[in-house]
Scaffold this motif. Structure first.
Motif, mmCIF file in Angstrom:
data_model
loop_
_atom_site.group_PDB
_atom_site.id
_atom_site.type_symbol
_atom_site.label_atom_id
_atom_site.label_comp_id
_atom_site.label_asym_id
_atom_site.label_seq_id
_atom_site.Cartn_x
_atom_site.Cartn_y
_atom_site.Cartn_z
ATOM 1 N N THR A 10 0.820 -1.223 0.000
ATOM 2 C CA THR A 10 0.000 0.000 0.000
ATOM 3 C C THR A 10 0.853 1.271 0.000
ATOM 4 O OG1 THR A 10 -0.042 -0.018 2.412
ATOM 5 C CG2 THR A 10 -1.890 -1.103 1.300
ATOM 6 N N GLY A 11 2.164 1.125 0.119
ATOM 7 C CA GLY A 11 3.042 2.295 0.214
ATOM 8 C C GLY A 11 3.423 2.822 -1.164
ATOM 9 N N GLN A 12 4.154 3.930 -1.159
ATOM 10 C CA GLN A 12 4.594 4.543 -2.422
ATOM 11 C C GLN A 12 5.311 3.530 -3.311
ATOM 12 O OE1 GLN A 12 7.075 8.475 -3.219
ATOM 13 N NE2 GLN A 12 8.461 6.869 -2.553
ATOM 14 N N ASP A 13 6.321 2.868 -2.769
ATOM 15 C CA ASP A 13 7.151 1.980 -3.602
ATOM 16 C C ASP A 13 6.396 0.716 -3.990
ATOM 17 O OD1 ASP A 13 8.966 3.904 -2.971
ATOM 18 O OD2 ASP A 13 10.493 2.560 -2.155
ATOM 19 N N ARG A 33 -1.912 -5.391 5.770
ATOM 20 C CA ARG A 33 -2.138 -5.588 7.211
ATOM 21 C C ARG A 33 -3.470 -4.974 7.638
ATOM 22 N NH1 ARG A 33 0.217 -1.151 10.899
ATOM 23 N NH2 ARG A 33 0.199 0.595 9.465
ATOM 24 N N ASN A 37 -7.969 -2.489 5.926
ATOM 25 C CA ASN A 37 -6.976 -1.457 5.600
ATOM 26 C C ASN A 37 -7.581 -0.430 4.634
ATOM 27 O OD1 ASN A 37 -4.687 -0.080 4.442
ATOM 28 N ND2 ASN A 37 -3.408 -1.677 5.373
ATOM 29 N N ASP A 56 1.070 -9.526 8.710
ATOM 30 C CA ASP A 56 1.777 -8.439 9.373
ATOM 31 C C ASP A 56 3.239 -8.869 9.566
ATOM 32 O OD1 ASP A 56 0.723 -5.955 11.476
ATOM 33 O OD2 ASP A 56 2.767 -6.723 11.675
ATOM 34 N N LEU A 57 4.154 -7.929 9.397
ATOM 35 C CA LEU A 57 5.583 -8.274 9.511
ATOM 36 C C LEU A 57 5.973 -8.749 10.904
ATOM 37 C CD1 LEU A 57 7.121 -5.437 7.341
ATOM 38 C CD2 LEU A 57 7.299 -7.892 6.905
ATOM 39 N N LEU A 78 9.320 -4.491 1.363
ATOM 40 C CA LEU A 78 9.241 -3.022 1.417
ATOM 41 C C LEU A 78 8.481 -2.535 2.652
ATOM 42 C CD1 LEU A 78 8.248 -2.270 -2.310
ATOM 43 C CD2 LEU A 78 10.486 -2.813 -1.366
ATOM 44 N N ALA A 80 7.455 -1.403 6.248
ATOM 45 C CA ALA A 80 8.203 -0.818 7.378
ATOM 46 C C ALA A 80 7.405 0.330 7.960
ATOM 47 C CB ALA A 80 9.551 -0.265 6.903
ATOM 48 N N SER A 82 8.108 3.781 8.235
ATOM 49 C CA SER A 82 9.145 4.429 7.419
ATOM 50 C C SER A 82 9.336 5.914 7.723
ATOM 51 C CB SER A 82 8.807 4.256 5.937
ATOM 52 O OG SER A 82 7.782 5.150 5.569
ATOM 53 N N TYR A 151 14.655 4.619 13.698
ATOM 54 C CA TYR A 151 14.390 4.047 12.365
ATOM 55 C C TYR A 151 15.703 3.605 11.712
ATOM 56 C CZ TYR A 151 13.479 4.123 7.298
ATOM 57 O OH TYR A 151 13.425 3.803 5.964
ATOM 58 N N LYS A 155 16.869 -0.141 10.595
ATOM 59 C CA LYS A 155 17.248 -0.467 9.207
ATOM 60 C C LYS A 155 18.635 -1.119 9.156
ATOM 61 C CE LYS A 155 13.881 0.636 6.385
ATOM 62 N NZ LYS A 155 13.239 -0.340 5.498
ATOM 63 N N LEU A 178 18.664 2.607 -0.607
ATOM 64 C CA LEU A 178 18.032 3.642 -1.407
ATOM 65 C C LEU A 178 18.060 4.986 -0.696
ATOM 66 C CD1 LEU A 178 17.294 1.197 -3.091
ATOM 67 C CD2 LEU A 178 14.986 2.118 -3.342
ATOM 68 N N HIS A 181 13.479 8.920 -2.162
ATOM 69 C CA HIS A 181 12.813 8.970 -3.462
ATOM 70 C C HIS A 181 11.348 9.322 -3.256
ATOM 71 C CE1 HIS A 181 13.300 4.840 -2.023
ATOM 72 N NE2 HIS A 181 12.076 4.614 -2.458
ATOM 73 N N ARG A 186 3.871 10.012 -2.742
ATOM 74 C CA ARG A 186 4.584 10.114 -1.469
ATOM 75 C C ARG A 186 3.600 10.497 -0.360
ATOM 76 N NH1 ARG A 186 8.865 8.418 1.517
ATOM 77 N NH2 ARG A 186 10.668 9.819 1.381
HETATM 78 P P1 NAP Z 1 5.647 3.882 2.839
HETATM 79 O O1 NAP Z 1 4.926 4.595 1.738
HETATM 80 O O2 NAP Z 1 5.660 4.479 4.198
HETATM 81 O O3 NAP Z 1 5.046 2.400 2.932
HETATM 82 C C1 NAP Z 1 5.316 1.565 4.012
HETATM 83 C C2 NAP Z 1 4.532 0.290 3.842
HETATM 84 O O4 NAP Z 1 4.812 -0.586 4.944
HETATM 85 C C3 NAP Z 1 3.014 0.483 3.821
HETATM 86 O O5 NAP Z 1 2.459 -0.348 2.827
HETATM 87 C C4 NAP Z 1 2.596 0.009 5.204
HETATM 88 O O6 NAP Z 1 1.278 -0.516 5.249
HETATM 89 C C5 NAP Z 1 3.591 -1.128 5.416
HETATM 90 N N1 NAP Z 1 3.663 -1.543 6.813
HETATM 91 C C6 NAP Z 1 3.811 -0.758 7.915
HETATM 92 N N2 NAP Z 1 3.797 -1.515 9.033
HETATM 93 C C7 NAP Z 1 3.635 -2.803 8.631
HETATM 94 C C8 NAP Z 1 3.515 -4.028 9.321
HETATM 95 N N3 NAP Z 1 3.572 -4.100 10.660
HETATM 96 N N4 NAP Z 1 3.342 -5.171 8.608
HETATM 97 C C9 NAP Z 1 3.254 -5.107 7.243
HETATM 98 N N5 NAP Z 1 3.357 -3.960 6.531
HETATM 99 C C10 NAP Z 1 3.537 -2.820 7.219
HETATM 100 O O7 NAP Z 1 7.162 3.633 2.426
HETATM 101 P P2 NAP Z 1 7.878 3.727 0.983
HETATM 102 O O8 NAP Z 1 8.330 5.128 0.777
HETATM 103 O O9 NAP Z 1 7.046 3.061 -0.030
HETATM 104 O O10 NAP Z 1 9.191 2.880 1.266
HETATM 105 C C11 NAP Z 1 9.219 1.470 1.062
HETATM 106 C C12 NAP Z 1 10.351 0.878 1.864
HETATM 107 O O11 NAP Z 1 11.592 1.469 1.489
HETATM 108 C C13 NAP Z 1 10.249 1.084 3.377
HETATM 109 O O12 NAP Z 1 10.810 -0.058 4.000
HETATM 110 C C14 NAP Z 1 11.125 2.298 3.637
HETATM 111 O O13 NAP Z 1 11.599 2.273 4.965
HETATM 112 C C15 NAP Z 1 12.222 2.050 2.619
HETATM 113 N N6 NAP Z 1 12.910 3.236 2.123
HETATM 114 C C16 NAP Z 1 12.190 4.278 1.607
HETATM 115 C C17 NAP Z 1 12.868 5.361 1.075
HETATM 116 C C18 NAP Z 1 12.113 6.528 0.473
HETATM 117 O O14 NAP Z 1 12.730 7.582 0.284
HETATM 118 N N7 NAP Z 1 10.855 6.362 0.124
HETATM 119 C C19 NAP Z 1 14.278 5.391 1.066
HETATM 120 C C20 NAP Z 1 14.968 4.294 1.597
HETATM 121 C C21 NAP Z 1 14.269 3.213 2.101
HETATM 122 P P3 NAP Z 1 0.009 0.338 5.787
HETATM 123 O O15 NAP Z 1 -0.545 1.042 4.595
HETATM 124 O O16 NAP Z 1 -0.894 -0.726 6.294
HETATM 125 O O17 NAP Z 1 0.512 1.274 6.839
#
Ligand code: NAP
Ligand code: G4F
Length: 327
Positions: A10-13, A33, A37, A56-57, A78, A80, A82, A151, A155, A178, A181, A186
């Motif tokens: 469900t997140g950006q990536d 999760r 949701n 759930d993780l 992916l 977290a 975050s 955080y 990581k 990464l 991004h 976002r």
């Molecule tokens: P994001 O938009 O915050 O998405 C995080 C995802 O993790 C959401 O789908 C969320 O689900 C899920 N999540 C949270 N808690 C969870 C749990 N207990 N069990 C299962 N899923 C869970 O993050 P993103 O920007 O797409 O980033 C993707 C990954 O890359 C993350 O691990 C982040 O830490 C890492 N990262 C991101 C960046 C960046 O700049 N974007 C850079 C480096 C690393 P819900 O919708 O249910 O909350």
């Protein structure tokens, strides 16, 4: 048809990666999760072919069950907590999900693979936040890690666990380090989207000011759509490894404000911006700038969208979104 399981669907990536893998002919499964949701509809709208599986993780048994249903060739971890600022207020939960969650996913994947560890490849979403108080400029795969937030610490744990599963069990487990991004998808809690949404609302006359924290921090900002391509390329390599994914350019929050306000025709943003200690962090990461030369040499990857274009794209999207809301 190759099969992939994505956590963090469900997140950006997760959304960009789903689109990429579906376009490549994958069958895509996503871990979702919660019992209802609210982002389920978003996934259905962006990538309706994705099959959502609850889990759930923090729950290894549930992850094992999901793996046995999805039967993936590739696992992209992916999921977290975050948001860095939130991690100080919820350090223990962040450690459980963003740190221990990686171990849970690695272990569930190892058990799913059974005697044939080569049947599955694993991607871990590591982060430039691990460099924290940077020990080298620019940061590369060999730069010493010095995390500055709960955080970042979580990581680092996930990063070294991924390397450990590669070295201990021969798992094809890669970490993408990464750098930041961004995109129109976002979350609005992150500084780029907070600024582009506010700038759009100021242009439309429905917001007067933006309240921010530290304007001097510098980040290496790229486009999320480019970065998910790098994740996929890592899992197509004969050997697993770790890669920095970055643009190699850095910009301050002030630069971000310059570009965002210029795109609505405002030269001087100072009257619109107020700083509040509420948005300052207990320990800041002052400067991030990555060296993506290994990714370029080995994966043939390079970013396609430059900083200015990225921010303009986000402002345009927010202008359209906010106008629709006030209509
Ligand atoms: P994001 O938009 O915050 O998405 C995080 C995802 O993790 C959401 O789908 C969320 O689900 C899920 N999540 C949270 N808690 C969870 C749990 N207990 N069990 C299962 N899923 C869970 O993050 P993103 O920007 O797409 O980033 C993707 C990954 O890359 C993350 O691990 C982040 O830490 C890492 N990262 C991101 C960046 C960046 O700049 N974007 C850079 C480096 C690393 P819900 O919708 O249910 O909350
Ligand atoms: O947009 P941010 O919240 O991103 P941050 O902390 O760099 O973390 C993001 O990138 C990491 C990769 O390096 C990811 F691992 C992580 O999951 C996340 O995606 O903050 C960027 C900078 C910080 O220096 C912060 O102090 O912007 C500064 N900032 C200033 N005012 C603000 C604000 N950040 C936010 N979120 N909100 C403000 O009002």
């Amino acid at each position: 048809m190759p099969r992939a399981l994505i956590t963090g669907i469900t997140g950006q990536d997760g959304l960009y990666l789903s689109e990429l893998l579906l376009a490549k002919g994958y069958e895509v499964f996503g871990l979702i999760r919660g019992q209802n949701n609210p982002k389920r509809d978003l996934v259905a709208a962006v990538a309706p072919e994705v099959k959502l599986l609850p889990g759930d993780l923090s729950d290894v048994a549930g992850l094992t069950r999901v793996l046995n249903v999805a039967v993936p060739d590739e696992v992209y971890n992916l999921g977290a907590i975050s948001y860095v600022a939130y991690s100080w207020e919820n350090a223990s939960l962040t450690s459980d999900v963003t740190g221990k969650g990686v171990l849970n996913m690695l272990e569930a994947t190892r058990q799913y693979a059974g005697d044939d560890i080569d049947r599955v490849k694993f991607y871990q979403a590591s982060s430039s936040e691990m460099f924290g108080k940077v020990q080298q400029v620019p940061q590369s795969e060999s730069t010493l890690l010095w995390p500055r937030s709960p955080y970042g610490v979580a990581k680092v744990f996930g990063h070294y666990m991924t390397i450990n599963y590669r070295e201990s069990y021969g798992m094809h487990a890669s970490s993408g380090i990464l750098f930041n991004h961004e995109s129109p998808r976002r979350g609005p809690e992150f500084v780029t989207r907070k600024v582009t949404q506010a700038v759009a609302r100021i242009k439309l006359g429905i917001q007067k000011e933006i309240v921010l924290g530290n304007l001097d921090a510098k980040r290496d900002w790229g486009f999320a759509g480019d970065y998910v391509e790098a994740m996929w390329r890592m899992l197509q390599q004969p050997e697993a490894d770790d890669y920095v994914i970055a643009t190699g350019e850095t910009h301050s929050i002030r630069d971000l404000l310059n570009v965002a306000f210029e795109s609505i025709g405002v030269e001087d943003w100072e009257p619109y911006v107020r700083q509040d200690p509420r948005f300052m962090r207990p320990a800041e990461v002052d400067l991030l700038i990555g060296d993506p030369s290994k990714a370029k040499a080995v994966l043939g990857w390079k970013p396609q969208v430059a900083f200015q274009e990225l921010i303009q794209m986000m402002v345009e999207n927010d202008l359209a979104e906010q106008s629709a809301l006030v209509r």
